[in-house]
Design an enzyme around this catalytic site. Structure first.
Site, short mmCIF file in Angstrom:
data_model
loop_
_atom_site.label_atom_id
_atom_site.label_comp_id
_atom_site.label_asym_id
_atom_site.label_seq_id
_atom_site.Cartn_x
_atom_site.Cartn_y
_atom_site.Cartn_z
N GLU A 25 104.52 -44.73 71.98
CA GLU A 25 104.61 -44.32 73.37
C GLU A 25 104.09 -45.24 74.19
O GLU A 25 102.58 -45.46 74.08
CB GLU A 25 104.33 -42.98 73.73
CG GLU A 25 104.82 -42.80 75.13
CD GLU A 25 104.34 -41.24 75.68
OE1 GLU A 25 104.77 -41.16 76.89
OE2 GLU A 25 103.60 -40.57 74.93
N THR B 288 107.10 -32.97 81.37
CA THR B 288 105.97 -33.16 82.30
C THR B 288 105.91 -32.50 83.63
O THR B 288 106.62 -32.61 84.33
CB THR B 288 105.36 -34.58 81.73
OG1 THR B 288 106.03 -35.36 82.62
CG2 THR B 288 105.33 -34.80 80.24
N ASP C 106 105.52 -47.66 85.25
CA ASP C 106 104.87 -47.87 86.93
C ASP C 106 106.23 -48.61 87.32
O ASP C 106 106.81 -49.76 86.76
CB ASP C 106 104.01 -48.73 87.16
CG ASP C 106 103.23 -48.85 88.37
OD1 ASP C 106 104.00 -48.73 89.25
OD2 ASP C 106 101.99 -48.73 88.69
N ASN D 97 96.90 -53.73 76.78
CA ASN D 97 98.31 -53.93 77.29
C ASN D 97 99.19 -53.80 76.37
O ASN D 97 99.30 -54.21 75.28
CB ASN D 97 98.08 -55.59 77.80
CG ASN D 97 99.31 -56.12 78.30
OD1 ASN D 97 99.96 -55.30 78.85
ND2 ASN D 97 99.53 -57.50 78.12
N GLU E 244 97.91 -46.85 76.42
CA GLU E 244 97.56 -46.79 77.68
C GLU E 244 96.46 -47.59 78.05
O GLU E 244 95.72 -48.04 77.37
CB GLU E 244 97.34 -45.33 77.93
CG GLU E 244 96.98 -44.60 79.13
CD GLU E 244 98.03 -45.01 80.24
OE1 GLU E 244 97.99 -46.10 81.15
OE2 GLU E 244 98.99 -44.12 80.35
N PHE F 156 104.65 -34.69 85.89
CA PHE F 156 105.18 -36.01 86.50
C PHE F 156 106.86 -35.97 86.59
O PHE F 156 107.14 -36.22 87.79
CB PHE F 156 104.83 -37.40 85.86
CG PHE F 156 105.24 -38.49 86.47
CD1 PHE F 156 104.52 -39.02 87.52
CD2 PHE F 156 106.55 -38.85 86.06
CE1 PHE F 156 105.01 -40.38 87.92
CE2 PHE F 156 106.89 -40.06 86.99
CZ PHE F 156 105.97 -40.93 87.58
#
Length: 246
Positions: A77, A224, A152, A129, A102, A226
């Site tokens: 992920e 989630t 993002d 990254n 992450e 979010f």
């Protein structure tokens, strides 16, 4: 991670990598700091860096079977946030291995705590990254599924070039996936959804599982906080699903 500066040769600006994240600083809470220090050695991948904090050395490789102590299906992920999705999936599928990628330390610290509290042994985390993880760190053909949920959106016009899914990303993603492997994506920004579809439809390495339309919501993606906020704000969730050739 060392704070010692290393002198690097001047680099042609046209060849500098464009990252799909911005550097965010800030202190961890006491609890997050405790999680980072006590649980990091257990779950975090120790990465050999290039010149930047979140970089991955082009020569750095990991063996997933060695990393997890077993040979199993690997799900990666990208942009795992605070770990809601990856921890829920890992708990539901203890027979699979999960790698959470992450760059935000606070999110990783919260994920570490979630993993430990859930008693999971099939999750590892990497602070790096994502493009360099897929290009360098993971062996070619080692990933069963690649998940990119709510990256993002960089919704300002001057920033859209920083988006993760842009021209050339198909080849990067396909390298790490096995033949017939799957990439699942979701976003709540409509223009990014269309960009994802345009980029990946044009990528020769991939075939859409739902040509010309959107995929149904992936049932394996836990709902989630979010995603709930996006829906409450009235933003439609777009899912996509692609498979590699072979």
């Amino acid at each position: 991670m060392s704070d010692e500066a290393t002198t690097q040769p001047a680099q042609d600006p046209s060849h500098r990598p464009i990252f799909s994240f911005s550097r965010r600083s800030g202190r961890l809470t006491d609890g997050q700091q405790t999680s980072w220090e006590s649980l990091g050695p257990k779950y975090l991948v120790e990465v050999e860096r290039a010149e930047l904090d979140f970089s991955v050395s082009p020569t750095f490789r990991v063996d997933p079977a060695e990393l997890f102590g077993r040979d199993a299906r690997l799900v990666v992920e990208v942009g795992s946030g605070t770990g809601e999705a990856v921890v829920a999936a890992a708990a539901a599928h203890p027979e699979w291995n999960f790698l959470a990628v992450e760059v935000f330390v606070a999110g990783l610290a919260r994920t570490l705590r979630r993993v430990e509290d859930a008693g999971l042994s099939n999750v590892r985390l990497v602070e790096a990254n994502a493009v360099e993880v897929l290009e360098h760190m993971l062996p070619a053909g080692s990933v069963e599924e690649l998940w990119i949920f709510f990256p993002d959106p960089w919704h300002k016009a001057k920033h859209t070039k920083r988006r993760l899914v842009r021209d050339g990303f198909g080849a990067v993603a396909a390298r790490s996936l096995r033949a017939g492997g799957r990439m699942r994506l979701a976003t709540d920004w409509e223009d990014y959804a269309f960009q994802m579809r345009e980029v990946l439809d044009a990528a020769p390495e991939f075939t859409s599982e739902h040509p010309g339309s959107w995929a149904p919501r992936f049932e394996g993606r836990t709902l989630t906080v979010f995603e709930r906020k996006a829906e409450k704000a009235g933003r439609r969730i777009h899912d996509l699903s692609y498979v590699t050739a072979g």
